[in-house]
Design a protein around this motif. Structure first.
Motif, short mmCIF file in Angstrom:
data_model
loop_
_atom_site.label_atom_id
_atom_site.label_comp_id
_atom_site.label_asym_id
_atom_site.label_seq_id
_atom_site.Cartn_x
_atom_site.Cartn_y
_atom_site.Cartn_z
N CYS A 150 49.42 -71.10 20.63
CA CYS A 150 50.28 -69.95 20.93
C CYS A 150 49.55 -68.60 20.96
CB CYS A 150 51.42 -69.87 19.91
SG CYS A 150 52.62 -71.20 20.09
N ILE A 151 48.54 -68.41 20.12
CA ILE A 151 47.88 -67.10 20.05
C ILE A 151 47.27 -66.67 21.39
CG2 ILE A 151 45.94 -65.83 19.02
CD1 ILE A 151 46.62 -67.23 16.37
N PRO A 152 46.45 -67.52 22.05
CA PRO A 152 45.90 -67.12 23.36
C PRO A 152 47.01 -66.90 24.40
CG PRO A 152 44.75 -69.04 22.51
CD PRO A 152 45.94 -68.83 21.65
N PHE A 156 50.16 -65.85 23.94
CA PHE A 156 50.85 -64.58 23.74
C PHE A 156 49.98 -63.39 24.12
CE2 PHE A 156 53.73 -66.95 20.78
CZ PHE A 156 54.91 -66.65 21.45
N LEU A 157 48.68 -63.49 23.88
CA LEU A 157 47.78 -62.41 24.27
C LEU A 157 47.76 -62.24 25.79
CD1 LEU A 157 44.76 -62.99 21.83
CD2 LEU A 157 46.45 -61.14 21.76
N ALA A 158 47.75 -63.35 26.52
CA ALA A 158 47.78 -63.28 27.98
C ALA A 158 49.09 -62.67 28.47
CB ALA A 158 47.62 -64.69 28.56
N VAL A 213 50.98 -60.51 26.86
CA VAL A 213 50.97 -59.07 26.57
C VAL A 213 50.20 -58.32 27.65
CG1 VAL A 213 50.08 -57.33 24.98
CG2 VAL A 213 51.29 -59.31 24.09
N GLY A 214 49.07 -58.90 28.09
CA GLY A 214 48.29 -58.27 29.15
C GLY A 214 49.09 -58.13 30.44
#
Length: 472
Positions: free
Chosen positions: A362-364, A366-368, A370-371
Motif C-alpha cells: 500500500c505505501i508505494p 498511495f505515494l503514486a 498523491v503525485g
C-alpha cells in the motif's frame, strides 16, 4: 419525458429478461461451495449477507462515472439515453455478471489473473500493470470531486486541502482493515444517501416535467464542441461507468470472495449495474434540463450537481442528495485501492493476513496516487486530463475483460455472442478514441474511423482463427 420513461422501463425490463438469459447461459450452481466458504481468512474472504454484498458492489462501481460522466454525456443529446440503456443491458451488466461469476468459479481470482487464464501469460502481465495503474488513477480522480463538494458544505476553515487529507486517511484505513470492519459497516449508510439522491431527483423530474427532447426528434450531436468531439467515440467514453466499465470487473472479485451462493450473482452483479444505469439515466435527464434552462456554458459537473439538487430538493434535501454524490466516488476510491492491493498480492503471492505485508503493497501505491492528485489540482485542465485518461483506460480494460469472457464461453461451447458483439463494439470505440481524441493522436475523423474499423476486423479474424484451432 416520454423517452426518459421508456428508457427507465427498458432498464428494469432488461434486468428481468436479458439478465435471466445471461444467467441461464452461464449456469450458476447453487450447490457449489464459494470462495467465501472454502478460503475464509477473516480479512478478504468473509461470508456476508447478500443484501449487504449488493449495497457494497453498487457503491463500489457507482463512482463519479454515472453522475459526472452522465452529466458530461448529456451535452451530446438524446444519444446519451440510448447508450446508457443499451450499454447497461447488453454490455455493462453482462460484463459485470460474467466477470464476477468467473472470479467465484476460480477461487476469487483478481481480474488480471482471470484475463491471463483465457488470453495468455503475456496479456496477464500487461493487465497486471495496466489494472493497478487504473486503480491508482481511480483513487486520485475520486478524491478531488468529493473533497470539493464537502468544502462547500462545511465552514471556510475546512477547505479542499483538509478534506483531501481526510478522505485519503479514510482510504488508508479502508484498504488495510478487514472488509467487514469499515466497508461492511458504513456502506449501507452511504447506499441510503445515494439512493435518496437518485429517487429524489427522479421524483422531481416528474414533478417539474420539463420539456426534454425526445428520441424521435433525432440523435444529432448537440455538444458545443461538436466539430471536434463527435458522438462516436467521445460520448461512449465520456459516460464511462454509466454504460460499461472495466473498473467494475476489478471490484467484482472482492464481492466474489464474500458471496455465500452462486445463485445470488444476478441480483448482485447484473442488478448493481442496472441500478447504476438508472442513476446515470436520471442524471443525464436532469443535466439535460439544466442545459436547456442555463445553456451549455457550464462544464464543471460539481457546480451542476449542486445547482440541481438545491433548486429541486431545497437546502436540506440538496445537502442529503449531495452527500449521496459524495459517497459514490469515495466508496469507489477506497475499494479501488483495496482492489489494487489484492491484485498485487495475487501476482506476488503475498498472504494478506499480516498488516505488515499489506503495508508493503500500500505505501508505494498511495505515494503514486498523491503525485497524481497534486498534478490534477494544478488547474481544471489537470483534472480534466486525468479524467479522460481514466475514462479511456477504464473502457479499454472492459475490452480485455469481454474478450476473456468470450474465450471462456467459446471454450465451453456456450453462446459466446452475448460478449463477442460488445467486445467488437468496444474495441472499435477505444481504438477510434485513441486516434481522434484531443489528448490522443488527434487524427482526422476519416482516418480514425478507418483505423477503428481495421482493429475490429483484426480482432474478429484473430477470434475466428483461434476458435478454429482451439475448438476443432
Amino acid at each position: 419525458m416520454f423517452s426518459f420513461t421508456l428508457c427507465l422501463a427498458a432498464l428494469i425490463a432488461g434486468y428481468f429478461i436479458y439478465g435471466r438469459i445471461v444467467e441461464r447461459i452461464f449456469g450458476p450452481d447453487a450447490s457449489r461451495p464459494t470462495p467465501a466458504v472454502t478460503k475464509a481468512d477473516g480479512v478478504d474472504y468473509i461470508p456476508m449477507p447478500t443484501w449487504k454484498i449488493f449495497m457494497i458492489q453498487f457503491l463500489n462501481i457507482a463512482g463519479l462515472g454515472p453522475i459526472f460522466g452522465a452529466i458530461m454525456g448529456a451535452k451530446f443529446g438524446t444519444a446519451s439515453y440510448l447508450w446508457i440503456v443499451l450499454g447497461s443491458i447488453f454490455a455493462g451488466a453482462t460484463h459485470d455478471y460474467l466477470s464476477g461469476m468467473l472470479s467465484i468459479r476460480h477461487g476469487g481470482e483478481s481480474l488480471p489473473e482471470i484475463i491471463g487464464r483465457y488470453l495468455g501469460m503475456t496479456t496477464k502481465q500487461v493487465m497486471r500493470v495496466f489494472t493497478v495503474v487504473l486503480m491508482i488513477l481511480v483513487g486520485a480522480v475520486f478524491v478531488a470531486g468529493p473533497a470539493g463538494l464537502l468544502a462547500k458544505l462545511t465552514p471556510e476553515a475546512l477547505d479542499v486541502t483538509f478534506w483531501i487529507i481526510a478522505v485519503f486517511l479514510y482510504y488508508i484505513l479502508a484498504t488495510l482493515l478487514p472488509v467487514d470492519k469499515i466497508i461492511g459497516k458504513i456502506y449501507p449508510l452511504f447506499a441510503i444517501a445515494l439512493l435518496f439522491m437518485a429517487v429524489g431527483i427522479l421524483v422531481m423530474l416528474y414533478v417539474h416535467h420539463p420539456a426534454l427532447p425526445e428520441l424521435w426528434d433525432g440523435v444529432r450531436n448537440t455538444h458545443p464542441a461538436a466539430a471536434t468531439l463527435p458522438i462516436f467515440p467521445i460520448m461512449f467514453v465520456s459516460i464511462a461507468c454509466g454504460a460499461i466499465s472495466g473498473f467494475h470487473a476489478t471490484q467484482s472479485p472482492m464481492m466474489a470472495r464474500c458471496m455465500k451462493n452462486e445463485k445470488y450473482g444476478r441480483p448482485v452483479f447484473y442488478g448493481a449495474m442496472i441500478t447504476e444505469g438508472i442513476v446515470a439515466l436520471i442524471w443525464a435527464a436532469a443535466a439535460t434540463c439544466f442545459y436547456h434552462e442555463n445553456g451549455m456554458g457550464e462544464s464543471n459537473a460539481s457546480v451542476i450537481v449542486d445547482a440541481i439538487t438545491k433548486n429541486w430538493l431545497g437546502t436540506v434535501g440538496g445537502i442529503l442528495a449531495i452527500l449521496g454524490v459524495i459517497a459514490a466516488p469515495i466508496t469507489s476510491g477506497d475499494t479501488a485501492f483495496r482492489s489494487a492491493r489484492l491484485i498485487v498480492a495475487d501476482f506476488m503471492g503475498l498472504e494478506q493476513k499480516s498488516i505488515r505485508r499489506r503495508l508493503y503493497i500500500c505505501i508505494p501505491m498511495f505515494l503514486a496516487a498523491v503525485g497524481l492528485l497534486l498534478y490534477s489540482m494544478k488547474d481544471a485542465a489537470g483534472f480534466d486530463m486525468i479524467w479522460r485518461y481514466f475514462a479511456w483506460a477504464n473502457q479499454t480494460l472492459s475490452v480485455f475483460t469481454l474478450w476473456a469472457i468470450t474465450v471462456y464461453l467459446a471454450n465451453r461451447r456456450k453462446n459466446y455472442w452475448i460478449t463477442l458483439v460488445p467486445a467488437l463494439f468496444m474495441t472499435c470505440v477505444c481504438s477510434t478514441y485513441l486516434c481522434i481524441a484531443p489528448e490522443g493522436l488527434q487524427l482526422s475523423p476519416g482516418i480514425s474511423y478507418g483505423i477503428g474499423g481495421a482493429c475490429v476486423v483484426g480482432a474478429a479474424i484473430w477470434f475466428i482463427t483461434w476458435k478454429r484451432k482451439a475448438i476443432a
